[in-house]
Scaffold this motif. Sequence first.
Motif, PDB file in Angstrom:
ATOM      1  N   GLN A  35       0.841  -1.203   0.000  1.00 49.99           N
ATOM      2  CA  GLN A  35       0.000   0.000   0.000  1.00 49.99           C
ATOM      3  C   GLN A  35       0.875   1.253   0.000  1.00 49.99           C
ATOM      4  N   ALA A  36       0.530   2.162  -0.896  1.00 54.73           N
ATOM      5  CA  ALA A  36       1.359   3.356  -1.107  1.00 54.73           C
ATOM      6  C   ALA A  36       1.516   4.172   0.172  1.00 54.73           C
ATOM      7  N   ALA A  37       0.452   4.275   0.960  1.00 56.96           N
ATOM      8  CA  ALA A  37       0.522   5.088   2.181  1.00 56.96           C
ATOM      9  C   ALA A  37       1.574   4.514   3.144  1.00 56.96           C
ATOM     10  N   ASP A  38       1.668   3.176   3.219  1.00 54.35           N
ATOM     11  CA  ASP A  38       2.653   2.543   4.104  1.00 54.35           C
ATOM     12  C   ASP A  38       4.075   2.821   3.610  1.00 54.35           C
ATOM     13  N   VAL A  39       4.263   2.697   2.311  1.00 55.77           N
ATOM     14  CA  VAL A  39       5.593   2.947   1.743  1.00 55.77           C
ATOM     15  C   VAL A  39       5.986   4.401   2.010  1.00 55.77           C
ATOM     16  N   GLU A  40       5.028   5.297   1.835  1.00 51.55           N
ATOM     17  CA  GLU A  40       5.312   6.722   2.037  1.00 51.55           C
ATOM     18  C   GLU A  40       5.717   7.006   3.484  1.00 51.55           C
ATOM     19  N   THR A  41       5.025   6.385   4.439  1.00 52.39           N
ATOM     20  CA  THR A  41       5.384   6.565   5.849  1.00 52.39           C
ATOM     21  C   THR A  41       6.820   6.096   6.089  1.00 52.39           C
ATOM     22  N   LEU A  42       7.171   4.967   5.500  1.00 47.92           N
ATOM     23  CA  LEU A  42       8.527   4.446   5.694  1.00 47.92           C
ATOM     24  C   LEU A  42       9.562   5.363   5.048  1.00 47.92           C
ATOM     25  N   LEU A  43       9.222   5.908   3.881  1.00 46.46           N
ATOM     26  CA  LEU A  43      10.148   6.846   3.226  1.00 46.46           C
ATOM     27  C   LEU A  43      10.374   8.074   4.112  1.00 46.46           C
ATOM     28  N   GLN A  44       9.317   8.481   4.805  1.00 45.58           N
ATOM     29  CA  GLN A  44       9.447   9.666   5.666  1.00 45.58           C
ATOM     30  C   GLN A  44      10.193   9.349   6.948  1.00 45.58           C
ATOM     31  N   LYS A  45       9.951   8.167   7.512  1.00 39.34           N
ATOM     32  CA  LYS A  45      10.427   7.928   8.882  1.00 39.34           C
ATOM     33  C   LYS A  45      11.643   7.033   9.008  1.00 39.34           C
ATOM     34  N   PHE A  46      11.946   6.233   7.993  1.00 41.61           N
ATOM     35  CA  PHE A  46      13.115   5.349   8.108  1.00 41.61           C
ATOM     36  C   PHE A  46      14.383   6.184   7.956  1.00 41.61           C
ATOM     37  N   ASN A  47      15.296   5.996   8.896  1.00 42.08           N
ATOM     38  CA  ASN A  47      16.484   6.846   8.968  1.00 42.08           C
ATOM     39  C   ASN A  47      17.651   6.283   8.162  1.00 42.08           C
ATOM     40  N   GLY A  48      17.381   5.940   6.921  1.00 46.06           N
ATOM     41  CA  GLY A  48      18.416   5.372   6.060  1.00 46.06           C
ATOM     42  C   GLY A  48      17.877   5.374   4.637  1.00 46.06           C
ATOM     43  N   ILE A  49      18.483   4.551   3.800  1.00 49.40           N
ATOM     44  CA  ILE A  49      18.075   4.490   2.394  1.00 49.40           C
ATOM     45  C   ILE A  49      16.926   3.482   2.237  1.00 49.40           C
ATOM     46  N   VAL A  50      15.854   3.893   1.560  1.00 45.68           N
ATOM     47  CA  VAL A  50      14.758   2.971   1.259  1.00 45.68           C
ATOM     48  C   VAL A  50      14.905   2.530  -0.197  1.00 45.68           C
ATOM     49  N   VAL A  51      15.158   1.234  -0.383  1.00 51.49           N
ATOM     50  CA  VAL A  51      15.326   0.694  -1.728  1.00 51.49           C
ATOM     51  C   VAL A  51      13.997   0.073  -2.152  1.00 51.49           C
ATOM     52  N   ILE A  52      13.366   0.645  -3.162  1.00 53.85           N
ATOM     53  CA  ILE A  52      12.105   0.068  -3.650  1.00 53.85           C
ATOM     54  C   ILE A  52      12.416  -0.683  -4.937  1.00 53.85           C
ATOM     55  N   ASP A  53      12.291  -1.999  -4.854  1.00 56.92           N
ATOM     56  CA  ASP A  53      12.624  -2.860  -5.983  1.00 56.92           C
ATOM     57  C   ASP A  53      11.371  -3.044  -6.841  1.00 56.92           C
ATOM     58  N   GLU A  54      11.392  -2.405  -7.997  1.00 53.50           N
ATOM     59  CA  GLU A  54      10.231  -2.434  -8.896  1.00 53.50           C
ATOM     60  C   GLU A  54      10.492  -3.325 -10.116  1.00 53.50           C
ATOM     61  N   ALA A  55      11.131  -4.460  -9.890  1.00 47.82           N
ATOM     62  CA  ALA A  55      11.435  -5.373 -11.002  1.00 47.82           C
ATOM     63  C   ALA A  55      10.166  -5.734 -11.788  1.00 47.82           C
ATOM     64  N   TYR A  56       9.023  -5.787 -11.082  1.00 48.52           N
ATOM     65  CA  TYR A  56       7.780  -6.251 -11.723  1.00 48.52           C
ATOM     66  C   TYR A  56       6.778  -5.127 -11.951  1.00 48.52           C
ATOM     67  N   ILE A  57       7.196  -3.886 -11.849  1.00 49.67           N
ATOM     68  CA  ILE A  57       6.262  -2.750 -11.863  1.00 49.67           C
ATOM     69  C   ILE A  57       5.446  -2.667 -13.161  1.00 49.67           C
ATOM     70  N   ASP A  58       6.027  -3.105 -14.284  1.00 47.30           N
ATOM     71  CA  ASP A  58       5.329  -2.967 -15.561  1.00 47.30           C
ATOM     72  C   ASP A  58       4.100  -3.867 -15.674  1.00 47.30           C
ATOM     73  N   PHE A  59       3.990  -4.836 -14.786  1.00 45.99           N
ATOM     74  CA  PHE A  59       2.827  -5.729 -14.814  1.00 45.99           C
ATOM     75  C   PHE A  59       1.741  -5.246 -13.854  1.00 45.99           C
ATOM     76  N   SER A  60       2.007  -4.116 -13.199  1.00 47.07           N
ATOM     77  CA  SER A  60       1.121  -3.644 -12.139  1.00 47.07           C
ATOM     78  C   SER A  60       0.413  -2.361 -12.561  1.00 47.07           C
ATOM     79  N   ASP A  61      -0.766  -2.138 -12.010  1.00 53.13           N
ATOM     80  CA  ASP A  61      -1.451  -0.874 -12.281  1.00 53.13           C
ATOM     81  C   ASP A  61      -1.086   0.179 -11.238  1.00 53.13           C
ATOM     82  N   THR A  62      -0.311  -0.191 -10.226  1.00 50.75           N
ATOM     83  CA  THR A  62       0.101   0.807  -9.230  1.00 50.75           C
ATOM     84  C   THR A  62       1.205   1.686  -9.826  1.00 50.75           C
ATOM     85  N   GLU A  63       1.297   2.900  -9.294  1.00 44.36           N
ATOM     86  CA  GLU A  63       2.240   3.858  -9.861  1.00 44.36           C
ATOM     87  C   GLU A  63       3.657   3.598  -9.367  1.00 44.36           C
TER      88      GLU A  63
END
Length: 346
Positions: free
Chosen positions: A158-186
């Motif tokens: 869920q995008a809202a959860d990822v966004e919270t982690l991007l805001q609050k995690f005190n390091g690098i957030v690596v989002i692996d979008e290897a399969y993003i082209d098969f998804s309707d999520t942005e």
Amino acid sequence: MMLTQLIRPNIKALQPYTAARDIYNTNQTNYLFLDANENPNNNGLNRYPDPQQTALKQRLAAIKGIQTNALIIGNGSDEILDLLFRVFCEPNKDAVLIVPPTYGMYEVLANINAVNTIKVPLTSTFQLPVSAILAAATTNCKLLFLCSPNNPTANSFQAADVETLLQKFNGIVVIDEAYIDFSDTESWLTRLDDFPNLVVIQTLSKAIGLAGIRVGLGMASAEIIALLNRIKPPYNINQLSQEIALTRLENIPLINSEIEQLKQERKRLIKAFRELKVVVKVHPSDANFLLIEVDNAAKRYQQLLKLGILVRDRSQELGCTNCLRISIGTPSENNQLLAVLRQLAK
Ligand code: PMP
């Protein structure tokens, strides 16, 4: 979070290797190339490839809508994942956080690099346990790996959860979008400017159909990309891979039609699997594979193998008891799989 505080001290101090071809383009013919100890006889491949992959980078950056200095190309995205460990994680000291079940290479790379792996399991619906992740993240936890759509569970987070982690995690957030082209999520690529700690990983191995040439993409702030460039092997993408990728990317409509067919096949397979006796559950999928729970994964895996059909038994993964992971094939391959599974059901 200051980026400089996250970098390994030896990398900060590193004097990078300078490749012979760093400063000019091999395509220029008005030089005598006496700088790289190559065989001078022209056979089309006797020269080292462009270490900056200038043409391919320009093409990919245009497709992704980013600047070329926000992009690094790796020998598969696995190489970029490894570079991230080596820039940010001090061996025998630092840690990374993963959310199992997820892509296995994050932990393998952590082990190779002598970096501790903190594991916080996904929820029962394979979503992110945000507070538990933040609670488990120690101060020396440098990288958080989020694979979305996730391998092997096939769902997106869920995008809202990822966004919270991007805001609050005190390091690098690596989002692996290897399969993003098969998804309707942005894709999170559109948010690079909002989050200086975001690294997006993509690959030409899946939707683009070029697993054989090993080309992966890392996208982040120009600062992070510059750090990764400092430590990458000089000529990490070979000439053939650069050329083949460029040629393939000339035909985007063909790529899109293949993605569309895979999505259609995914829909058809989900429906067909649900009607099979051996299948207990088909998990929702945003990827080009399905995670299915069967009556007895070990037994069904062996039966399929004997009949010449290879799938992955993921039963050992957290929350994946009796689960097989099955890639979506061509319509004819999928028909063969279904025919075999129907036989097994009898
Ligand atoms: N990330 C994920 C989630 C994957 O499933 C894979 C390959 N299975 C990779 C990265 C690595 O892809 P490549 O090295 O081919 O780019």
